[in-house]
Design an enzyme around this catalytic site. Structure first.
Site, PDB file in Angstrom:
ATOM      1  CG  ASP A   1      -0.088  -0.021   2.528  1.00 37.61           C
ATOM      2  OD1 ASP A   1       1.126  -0.264   2.456  1.00 37.61           O
ATOM      3  OD2 ASP A   1      -0.654   0.238   3.606  1.00 37.61           O
TER       4      ASP A   1
ATOM      5  CE1 TYR B   1       3.187  -2.900  10.376  1.00 40.25           C
ATOM      6  CE2 TYR B   1       1.864  -1.257   9.234  1.00 40.25           C
ATOM      7  CZ  TYR B   1       2.714  -2.335   9.201  1.00 40.25           C
ATOM      8  OH  TYR B   1       3.095  -2.858   7.999  1.00 40.25           O
TER       9      TYR B   1
END
Ligand code: ZN
Ligand code: CA
Length: 517
Positions: free
Chosen positions: A80, A225
């Protein structure tokens, strides 16, 4: 008879050559490719400059405009285009650690300049994200919005906000610690090249560390994350600042933070995970072992390595299997740790372990393929990477074979039975990422490193090698600084571990002796 002997001779040659050369790959070429991969993920106005991929060009030129700043540059995270804080800083810090540790390997393989310019591409961006001593921006691009787009980054338009900031009211000790370490390491790698720039990196590293320390807390990310501890990152930052500045406070901080548990309550001294974007406990424990020589760190390292080598689930083909999403990055993280510890101990089983995992990645596996794109004869043709893929979601076109060769990218890897699904939509297998390749670079450099492993019984400060650090060593240090021809245990004299023996080590030795008495 004659013919038979000829065949016997061939058989004999086969027997001799096969075991000798089986599983030995061209590691130098793999290293070169693994570094070049970073060009594919460059972002900003200079993305097409000094880029090995002619299908990449400038992109995302308005990053930061919404907060009145130029936050262009840096690297797309994976397949991405978001610029995420933790994996970006992790990749920079591990690549920079490799450079610091294995500089000669990069020089000998002709990869030094490319890695150095890649590291500077990281640090230029990280410095931009820190416009004043109490501010750090750590994510550009919205995950959900970005992932809904499939196409080249150069053509991407639409919503791309500056998502998160750390400042006096918003903590992000994990991101700040990891970024601080990356910039201190950049200082170490760059101080002889550009003293002004590297001093800027070091000053930023000190400020970011203080921000993280003074306002402790997790970064604010929503879905991607999410970190499990910030203590490991603060400790990692503190250890590197201690090495550079020699301030005891940093060492005290590092030794205190490294024992703090993560959100899962894991004991850092009996840790079963490994080095990755979320976890710097093990590399930090290694650094603290190097700095202090304490048994608790040595034992913690050996606990972790023993668990990985002897207890962790292993696929039938020999891969250590920690997690099904990007399994190879973990095997590479642990292998890098094994190699840095090998250089301390000379324990061959550590090197063999790392080599077995690396060789699996490069082609010695049941799928009979290389998990590094462009290396060997067979690799993933459907990596989950928008720029290399070159199609859009329309008609499912993105499921076609990628238009461009994503040279050097480590893909996620196989399942627990060594099967690989080469499908662009199965991102747990086929995605690539800037954090994946960082460990791979470290392992390749470590396996190519031919430095003789150090004696494992060196006691820091014991210059005369008599197993005691006392005033005799202090006198010897003073004499050595006046006459570097004197025979001393070099490694023991380098108290702060910066590979130079100077007055800083002298001061540290004096402090050590004062503390002991
Ligand atoms: Zn971009
Ligand atoms: Ca962490």
């Amino acid at each position: 008879m004659r013919k038979k002997s000829f065949i016997s001779l061939l058989l004999l040659l086969a027997l001799i050559t096969v075991p000798l050369f089986a599983g030995n790959f061209d590691y130098a070429t793999a290293l070169r490719y693994a570094i070049l991969f970073y060009d594919a993920n460059k972002c900003g106005p200079d993305a097409g400059v000094d880029n090995v991929f002619d299908w990449r060009d400038s992109c995302h030129l308005n990053d930061g405009a919404d907060v009145g700043l130029d936050l262009t540059g840096g690297f797309h995270d994976a397949g991405d285009h978001v610029k995420f804080g933790l994996p970006q800083a992790y990749a920079a810090s591990v690549l920079s650690w490799s450079m610091y540790k294995y500089k000669e390997v990069f020089q000998e393989t002709g990869t030094y300049q490319k890695l150095l310019s890649t590291l500077k591409y990281f640090s230029d961006y990280l410095l931009k994200c820190h416009p004043d001593p109490e501010t750090f921006y750590y994510q550009v691009g919205d995950g959900g919005e970005d992932h809904a787009y499939w196409g080249p980054p150069e053509e991407q338009t639409g919503y791309r906000p500056t998502m998160y900031v750390a400042d006096t009211s918003n903590p992000a000790s994990d991101v700040l610690g990891m970024t601080s370490a990356a910039l201190t390491l950049m200082y170490l790698n760059y101080r002889d090249i550009d003293p002004g720039y590297s001093a800027h990196c070091l000053q930023a590293a000190r400020e970011l560390y203080q921000m993280g320390r003074n306002n402790p807390g997790y970064c604010e990310v929503s879905a991607y994350y999410i970190s499990s501890s910030y203590y490991d990152d603060l400790a990692w930052a503190a250890a590197w600042l201690y090495i550079v500045d020699g301030d005891e406070q940093y060492l005290e901080d590092a030794e205190r933070f490294v024992l703090e548990r993560n959100r899962n309550g894991d004991n850092p001294l009996q840790h079963r995970w490994t080095m990755c974007w979320d976890d710097m406990y093990l590399p930090e424990i290694f650094k603290l072992y190097q700095i202090t020589g304490k048994d608790q760190y040595k034992n913690a390292l050996e606990y972790n390595l023993d668990y990985w080598m002897n207890s962790l689930e292993t696929t039938p083909g020999g891969l250590k299997y920690l997690d099904n999403w990007g399994v190879l990055r973990y095997a590479m993280g642990e292998s890098m740790l094994a190699l840095v510890y090998y250089r301390e101990t000379g324990n061959e089983s550590l090197r063999e372990f790392a080599k077995s995992q690396l060789d699996y990645v490069l082609g010695d596996n049941p799928a009979n393929m290389s998990y590094v794109i462009g290396f060997g004869n067979r690799w993933s043709l459907h990596p989950h990477h928008r720029a290399a893929n070159g199609y859009t979601y329309a008609n499912g076109d993105n499921q076609k074979e990628a238009k461009h060769l994503l040279l050097g990218a480590l893909v996620g890897g196989p399942d627990r039975n060594d099967n690989f699904i080469d499908d662009v939509n199965q991102y747990q297998y086929t995605e690539v990422a800037i954090d994946y390749n960082a460990g791979l670079v470290g392992v390749l450099a470590g396996i190519l490193d031919d430095t003789e492993p150090g004696q494992d019984d060196v006691i820091i400060g014991d210059l005369n090698g008599d197993k005691i650090t006392n005033s005799l060593d202090y006198v010897l240090m003073r004499r050595y600084l006046l006459n570097t021809g004197l025979n001393i245990v070099q490694k023991a004299a380098d108290l702060n571990g910066d590979k130079i023996i100077n007055s800083l080590d002298y001061v540290l030795l004096r402090r050590t002796l004062l503390n002991a008495n």
